[in-house]
Design a protein around this motif. Structure first.
Motif, PDB file in Angstrom:
ATOM      1  N   THR A   7       1.806  -8.148  15.286  1.00 44.05           N
ATOM      2  CA  THR A   7       0.837  -8.325  14.220  1.00 44.05           C
ATOM      3  C   THR A   7      -0.555  -8.373  14.836  1.00 44.05           C
ATOM      4  O   THR A   7      -0.716  -8.195  16.043  1.00 44.05           O
ATOM      5  CB  THR A   7       1.146  -9.597  13.405  1.00 44.05           C
ATOM      6  OG1 THR A   7       0.281  -9.669  12.271  1.00 44.05           O
ATOM      7  CG2 THR A   7       0.997 -10.858  14.244  1.00 44.05           C
ATOM      8  N   THR A  16      -0.588  -0.782  15.685  1.00 42.56           N
ATOM      9  CA  THR A  16       0.371   0.306  15.519  1.00 42.56           C
ATOM     10  C   THR A  16       0.395   1.206  16.748  1.00 42.56           C
ATOM     11  O   THR A  16       1.470   1.606  17.227  1.00 42.56           O
ATOM     12  CB  THR A  16       0.036   1.134  14.265  1.00 42.56           C
ATOM     13  OG1 THR A  16       0.144   0.287  13.108  1.00 42.56           O
ATOM     14  CG2 THR A  16       0.983   2.310  14.106  1.00 42.56           C
ATOM     15  N   SER A  36       4.781  -2.843   7.940  1.00 45.52           N
ATOM     16  CA  SER A  36       3.527  -3.335   7.365  1.00 45.52           C
ATOM     17  C   SER A  36       3.501  -3.101   5.861  1.00 45.52           C
ATOM     18  O   SER A  36       3.803  -1.994   5.401  1.00 45.52           O
ATOM     19  CB  SER A  36       2.344  -2.625   8.009  1.00 45.52           C
ATOM     20  OG  SER A  36       1.144  -2.938   7.325  1.00 45.52           O
ATOM     21  N   GLY A 127       1.911  -5.184  10.744  1.00 46.62           N
ATOM     22  CA  GLY A 127       0.530  -5.055  10.295  1.00 46.62           C
ATOM     23  C   GLY A 127      -0.273  -6.326  10.510  1.00 46.62           C
ATOM     24  O   GLY A 127       0.158  -7.245  11.207  1.00 46.62           O
TER      25      GLY A 127
END
Length: 266
Positions: A7, A16, A36, A127
């Motif tokens: 995260t 990502t 996410s 995310g």
């Protein structure tokens, strides 16, 4: 085997891209799951939508409504290979982030159980830290890695969000830190502001390689260059350190070990 959630404090620090780099260099078989609520990025980014867009988290979530056994069988139909040997798999994220509200807490519980029952590591990109996080996935994780740049803006964004995250997870889920770059602040200075972490890892700030992993290579030469570059070499070292930690965590039945700081430079 183990479940590691990634995260970030937000403001696009590269969670990502970092997760993708880790998956490409992971020391054993691995699944990168884009979880996410904001939707997946790799199909429309690195793969430029050349791979089938109808695979992924949404279909797996529909299967999870019928229980973990159905979800586990459906998982293999929803993943895409990242290599010819199928040692590195991708579960693409949501195409439409507005359907994220239809993935209930019960659905996420089944998905978390499915991930933890796999015989290899799952890297779950959840995310940024927002109220809509799939908390069942994070609570089932052997390690939650907060990926961020060591900048004033990132530290300021992380302070309250990290406090909320730690409160939601409780003491049984270790929270680690993965810093991208080492300027302007050191890992020690970031920890002084944000508190201690179970493990501290470092990735280089390589903007060119990150752009290729985010948007896709424009040539075979560009792809080969990043494969041999610093970011993926460092990601391999970070992956080995995170893998050792998560494996030990799972073997200890989720007991919380002491703080570990790893300089994961090659």
């Amino acid at each position: 085997m183990s479940l590691i959630a990634l995260t970030s404090p937000g403001d696009a620090p590269g969670v990502t891209t970092s997760g993708f780099a880790l998956a490409l260099t992971w020391p054993e078989r691995v699944l990168l799951a884009e979880c996410s609520p904001g939707g997946g990025r790799l199909l429309r980014g690195y793969f430029q939508c050349h791979t089938p867009p109808d695979h992924g988290l949404w279909n797996l979530g529909l299967a999870a409504v019928h229980g973990p056994d159905i979800a586990l069988r459906a998982l293999w139909e929803q993943t895409l290979p990242l290599d010819e040997q199928r040692e590195r798999l991708l579960l693409p994220g949501l195409n439409d982030p507005f359907v994220a509200v239809q993935l209930t807490a019960a659905t996420w519980e089944v998905l978390a159980q499915t991930f933890t029952e796999l015989p290899f590591t799952v890297l779950a990109d959840v995310g940024p830290i927002v109220p809509e996080l799939p908390f069942p996935v994070l609570r089932s994780s052997d390690l939650v890695l907060v990926v961020m740049r060591p900048t004033l803006a990132q530290v300021a964004a992380a302070r309250s969000r990290l406090a909320r995250l730690r409160q939601a997870l409780g003491p049984s889920v270790p929270v680690g830190l993965c810093l991208i770059g080492d300027r302007p602040y050191t890992a020690g200075e970031v920890r002084a502001q944000l508190g201690d972490f179970a493990i501290v890892l470092k990735l280089p700030f390589d903007q060119r390689a990150a752009q290729v992993l985010s948007e896709g290579p424009d040539s075979e030469r560009a792809r080969r260059r990043i494969e041999a570059g610093l970011l993926l070499r460092q990601a391999g070292a970070v992956g080995r350190a995170a893998h050792r930690f998560a494996t030990a965590q799972r073997r200890a039945l989720h007991g919380v070990p002491g703080s570990v700081v790893e300089d994961s430079r090659p």
